[in-house]
Enzyme design. Structure first.
Site, PDB file in Angstrom:
ATOM      1  N   THR A  35      56.002 -16.267  -3.392  1.00 17.31           N
ATOM      2  CA  THR A  35      57.027 -17.310  -3.499  1.00 17.31           C
ATOM      3  C   THR A  35      57.616 -17.217  -4.907  1.00 17.31           C
ATOM      4  OG1 THR A  35      55.486 -18.956  -4.402  1.00 17.31           O
ATOM      5  CG2 THR A  35      55.659 -18.853  -2.005  1.00 17.31           C
ATOM      6  N   ILE A  83      52.145 -17.827  -6.597  1.00 18.52           N
ATOM      7  CA  ILE A  83      52.869 -19.039  -7.006  1.00 18.52           C
ATOM      8  C   ILE A  83      53.425 -18.767  -8.401  1.00 18.52           C
ATOM      9  CG2 ILE A  83      52.673 -21.534  -7.335  1.00 18.52           C
ATOM     10  CD1 ILE A  83      49.914 -21.420  -5.962  1.00 18.52           C
ATOM     11  N   ILE A 112      48.772 -16.232  -9.677  1.00 21.50           N
ATOM     12  CA  ILE A 112      49.791 -16.878 -10.509  1.00 21.50           C
ATOM     13  C   ILE A 112      50.775 -15.835 -11.030  1.00 21.50           C
ATOM     14  CG2 ILE A 112      50.199 -18.279 -12.583  1.00 21.50           C
ATOM     15  CD1 ILE A 112      48.787 -19.738 -10.184  1.00 21.50           C
ATOM     16  N   LYS A 113      52.052 -16.122 -10.795  1.00 20.56           N
ATOM     17  CA  LYS A 113      53.098 -15.189 -11.222  1.00 20.56           C
ATOM     18  C   LYS A 113      53.605 -15.553 -12.612  1.00 20.56           C
ATOM     19  CE  LYS A 113      56.105 -13.623  -7.962  1.00 20.56           C
ATOM     20  NZ  LYS A 113      57.105 -13.824  -6.876  1.00 20.56           N
ATOM     21  N   TYR A 114      53.520 -14.570 -13.487  1.00 21.23           N
ATOM     22  CA  TYR A 114      54.091 -14.676 -14.832  1.00 21.23           C
ATOM     23  C   TYR A 114      55.104 -13.548 -14.975  1.00 21.23           C
ATOM     24  CZ  TYR A 114      49.804 -17.342 -16.061  1.00 21.23           C
ATOM     25  OH  TYR A 114      48.774 -18.245 -16.121  1.00 21.23           O
TER      26      TYR A 114
END
Ligand code: G3P
Length: 294
Positions: A35, A83, A112-114
Site C-alpha cells: 500500500t 504500510i 514498514i515502507k521507508y
C-alpha cells in the site's frame, strides 16, 4: 485459478481489501500486499467520505489506513502487508521511525515502507535492529539498492527493496534493467535483501519480473485480471522482454555498475530525482484526501 504457483511471490499493489479478496478468488492465493499514500487515497470508502463532504483530519486518515491494512492482513500469505510512513522531503529519520513503530503494531505481518533517502535509510537501519520488518520504496538505482543492503546488514528478517519499473519507463529508461542489475549485484551478497519489482504497469512487466527471478513482485489488480484473461501465461525459456514504451519506442538501457556491498551505506550515491518526485507525489495525494493543506 493459477495452476502452478510461481516461485516469485505475488503481491497486490492497492488499497482496498475488497479488491484483494477478488484477486485472491481469481488467483487462488495472494502472497502479500503493498500500500502507499496514493493507493490509500483511492480507497472507495475514503473516497465516499470525501464525496459526502467529510474532510479527514490527519488522525482520522491514519485510523482509516489502520482499518484498511487490518482488513487486508488476514487475506494474504507470508509476504505480509507493506504500510508506508507519511514522509515529506523534510521528514527526519526519527519522525519516520516513530510512525514506523506505531504502524508495525497494527498487524502481525507488517512491513514498514521507508523511502530510499538518507533519512529513510537511517530509519531502516534502526528499524531492523529493533526487528521491525522494512520495505525500502521508491528505489530507482543500483546505488540505492546497494545502500539498502549495507544499511540493513544483519537483519534477522528479509528486507525488501522495491525498484519502480514503470516510472523509469515513463522517462524513456528501461526500468527492468534496474531490477536485473540489482539481482545480479546481490548474487555476491548474503541474501538478506529480497527484490520486490514494483510499479508494474502491464503483463509484460510481470512476465519479465518472473523471468528475472525476483523474490517478489507487486502488481495492480487490473494487470492481474489481464493476466488471468490471457490464461496466466508464464515466461518460458525463449521469453525475451521487449523494452519498449507504449508507442513502441525502444527504452534506453541502464548499464550494470560494479559496486562493493561491503562499503558503508553512506558512501553510495543515493540521490535520484524520481525518489524526490515520488515523495512529493505521495504527499500531494495524501493531502488531497485530507482536503486541506496538512
Ligand atoms: O508499487 C509501486 C506503485 O504503487 C507505484 O506504481 O504505477 O504509480 O508507478 P505507479
Amino acid at each position: 485459478m493459477l495452476a502452478n504457483k510461481p516461485k516469485t511471490k505475488i503481491l497486490v499493489d492497492g488499497g482496498d481489501p475488497e479488491e484483494t479478496l477478488r484477486v485472491k478468488q481469481l488467483l487462488g492465493f495472494v502472497d502479500g500486499q503493498t500500500t502507499n499514500p496514493s493507493l490509500i487515497a483511492t480507497n472507495p470508502q475514503i473516497q465516499q467520505r470525501i464525496a459526502s463532504g467529510h474532510s479527514l483530519s490527519s488522525q482520522e486518515e491514519k485510523e482509516e489506513y489502520r482499518k484498511i491494512v487490518q482488513a487486508i492482513s488476514p487475506l494474504v500469505g507470508d509476504a505480509g502487508v507493506s504500510i508506508e510512513v507519511f514522509a515529506d522531503i523534510g521528514t527526519t529519520a526519527e519522525e519516520m521511525l516513530a510512525q514506523g513503530e506505531e504502524m508495525f503494531s497494527w498487524i502481525p505481518n507488517a512491513y514498514i515502507k521507508y523511502p530510499c533517502t538518507r533519512e529513510g535509510l537511517r530509519a531502516a537501519e534502526v528499524s531492523v535492529a529493533r526487528q521491525i520488518r522494512v520495505n525500502m520504496t521508491l528505489c530507482f538505482s543500483q546505488d540505492q539498492a546497494a545502500a539498502v543492503y549495507a544499511a540493513t546488514r544483519g537483519s534477522k528478517e528479509p528486507v525488501y527493496v522495491s525498484p519502480f519499473v514503470g516510472r523509469l519507463d515513463d522517462r524513456g529508461e528501461n526500468g527492468m534493467d534496474v531490477v536485473k542489475n540489482i539481482k545480479k549485484m546481490y548474487e555476491s551478497g548474503d541474501g538478506h535483501v529480497h527484490v520486490l519489482a514494483a510499479s508494474i504497469r502491464h503483463v509484460d512487466h510481470l512476465l519479465a519480473s518472473l523471468a528475472t527471478g525476483v523474490e517478489l513482485t507487486t502488481v495492480p489488480a487490473k494487470v492481474l485480471v489481464e493476466w488471468a484473461t490471457k490464461g496466466f501465461p508464464m515466461p518460458n525459456q525463449d521469453f525475451s522482454y521487449k523494452a519498449v514504451n507504449a508507442s513502441g519506442e525502444r527504452l534506453k538501457a541502464i548499464p550494470y555498475k560494479e559496486l562493493d556491498l561491503k562499503r558503508p551505506w553512506q558512501s553510495f550515491d543515493i540521490a535520484h530525482e524520481l525518489t524526490t518526485r515520488g515523495i512529493q507525489k505521495f504527499v500531494a495525494d495524501y493531502r488531497s484526501t485530507l482536503r486541506r493543506s496538512a
